[in-house]
Design an enzyme around this catalytic site. Structure first.
Site, PDB file in Angstrom:
ATOM      1  N   HIS A   6       0.851  -1.197   0.000  1.00  0.00           N
ATOM      2  CA  HIS A   6       0.000   0.000   0.000  1.00  0.00           C
ATOM      3  C   HIS A   6       0.876   1.232   0.000  1.00  0.00           C
ATOM      4  O   HIS A   6       1.952   1.248   0.597  1.00  0.00           O
ATOM      5  CB  HIS A   6      -0.937   0.008   1.212  1.00  0.00           C
ATOM      6  CG  HIS A   6      -0.231  -0.210   2.514  1.00  0.00           C
ATOM      7  ND1 HIS A   6       0.122  -1.469   2.961  1.00  0.00           N
ATOM      8  CD2 HIS A   6       0.205   0.658   3.439  1.00  0.00           C
ATOM      9  CE1 HIS A   6       0.740  -1.363   4.120  1.00  0.00           C
ATOM     10  NE2 HIS A   6       0.820  -0.076   4.435  1.00  0.00           N
ATOM     11  N   HIS A  61       0.859   5.162   1.110  1.00  0.00           N
ATOM     12  CA  HIS A  61       0.188   6.206   1.893  1.00  0.00           C
ATOM     13  C   HIS A  61       0.286   7.525   1.131  1.00  0.00           C
ATOM     14  O   HIS A  61       1.386   7.917   0.710  1.00  0.00           O
ATOM     15  CB  HIS A  61       0.879   6.422   3.237  1.00  0.00           C
ATOM     16  CG  HIS A  61       0.855   5.249   4.166  1.00  0.00           C
ATOM     17  ND1 HIS A  61      -0.032   5.139   5.205  1.00  0.00           N
ATOM     18  CD2 HIS A  61       1.640   4.136   4.234  1.00  0.00           C
ATOM     19  CE1 HIS A  61       0.200   4.019   5.869  1.00  0.00           C
ATOM     20  NE2 HIS A  61       1.217   3.398   5.307  1.00  0.00           N
TER      21      HIS A  61
HETATM   22  P1  5GP Z   1       1.894   0.369   7.287  1.00  0.00           P
HETATM   23  O1  5GP Z   1       2.503   0.702   8.646  1.00  0.00           O
HETATM   24  O2  5GP Z   1       1.786  -1.114   7.051  1.00  0.00           O
HETATM   25  O3  5GP Z   1       2.582   1.102   6.174  1.00  0.00           O
HETATM   26  O4  5GP Z   1       0.444   0.986   7.344  1.00  0.00           O
HETATM   27  C1  5GP Z   1      -0.721   0.219   7.443  1.00  0.00           C
HETATM   28  C2  5GP Z   1      -1.874   1.191   7.474  1.00  0.00           C
HETATM   29  O5  5GP Z   1      -3.072   0.465   7.273  1.00  0.00           O
HETATM   30  C3  5GP Z   1      -2.007   1.945   8.808  1.00  0.00           C
HETATM   31  O6  5GP Z   1      -1.909   3.340   8.576  1.00  0.00           O
HETATM   32  C4  5GP Z   1      -3.388   1.518   9.319  1.00  0.00           C
HETATM   33  O7  5GP Z   1      -4.098   2.560   9.944  1.00  0.00           O
HETATM   34  C5  5GP Z   1      -4.085   1.053   8.049  1.00  0.00           C
HETATM   35  N1  5GP Z   1      -5.092   0.023   8.307  1.00  0.00           N
HETATM   36  C6  5GP Z   1      -4.923  -1.118   9.013  1.00  0.00           C
HETATM   37  N2  5GP Z   1      -6.073  -1.827   9.026  1.00  0.00           N
HETATM   38  C7  5GP Z   1      -6.980  -1.103   8.315  1.00  0.00           C
HETATM   39  C8  5GP Z   1      -8.357  -1.326   7.988  1.00  0.00           C
HETATM   40  O8  5GP Z   1      -8.985  -2.319   8.351  1.00  0.00           O
HETATM   41  N3  5GP Z   1      -8.952  -0.380   7.225  1.00  0.00           N
HETATM   42  C9  5GP Z   1      -8.303   0.735   6.806  1.00  0.00           C
HETATM   43  N4  5GP Z   1      -8.998   1.606   6.078  1.00  0.00           N
HETATM   44  N5  5GP Z   1      -7.008   0.978   7.097  1.00  0.00           N
HETATM   45  C10 5GP Z   1      -6.352   0.068   7.848  1.00  0.00           C
END
Ligand code: 5GP
Ligand code: ZN
Length: 147
Positions: free
Chosen positions: A109, A111
């Protein structure tokens, strides 16, 4: 065989695959046959968007280059849309690969985060959840900019 079983298990449990399949709720902003964009449930600021491939890839390492290009084309579009919709001073684009890099959800993903002068970037895991109602209100404002 082992790899195939692991992939099927991962996709079944993966929260972002569940959002792609509409089995889990999300405030979806955009989708086509390859990509989905939706609001992060723990936004740094209103409009914090995640852009993901619909197909499950854990990291950028094993993703086909044309899919990477397609994802980032969508990221670019959202950088502009979010800047306008949220009146942000800047836009941060982050994509984390692996636990050491801060990745928590192992479905690739990107951001796309509205930023404001003087605001430091905290660790994403320190940001609290927001309500579905609040997300849908923000999503409605952004969807208007997409038209
Ligand atoms: P990472 O630290 O892996 O780059 O970021 C994962 C992101 O996914 C976090 O910002 C977290 O808030 C988001 N996230 C985790 N679970 C969910 C979910 O069920 N729905 C949504 N919309 N975002 C999620
Ligand atoms: Zn997945």
């Amino acid at each position: 065989m082992t790899t195939q079983v692991r992939t099927i298990t991962t996709e079944t449990a993966c929260i972002f695959c569940r959002i792609v399949r509409k089995e889990a709720p999300a405030s979806i902003l955009y989708e086509d046959d390859k990509v989905l964009a939706f609001l992060d449930i723990r936004p740094l600021n209103q409009g914090h968007t995640l852009v993901i491939p619909k197909q499950h890839y854990e990291t950028i390492y094993d993703m086909p280059e044309d899919l990477v290009c397609h994802i980032y084309k969508t990221v670019k579009r959202f950088a502009v849309v979010l800047k306008n919709a949220t009146k942000a001073d800047g836009i941060t684009i982050i994509q984390q690969n692996g636990h050491a890099a801060g990745q928590e959800v192992f479905h690739l993903h990107v951001h796309v985060v509205p930023r404001y002068e003087g605001q430091k970037l905290p660790h994403f895991r320190d940001i609290p959840n927001t309500s579905r109602e609040q997300l849908e209100q923000v999503a409605g404002e952004i969807r208007q900019q997409l038209q």
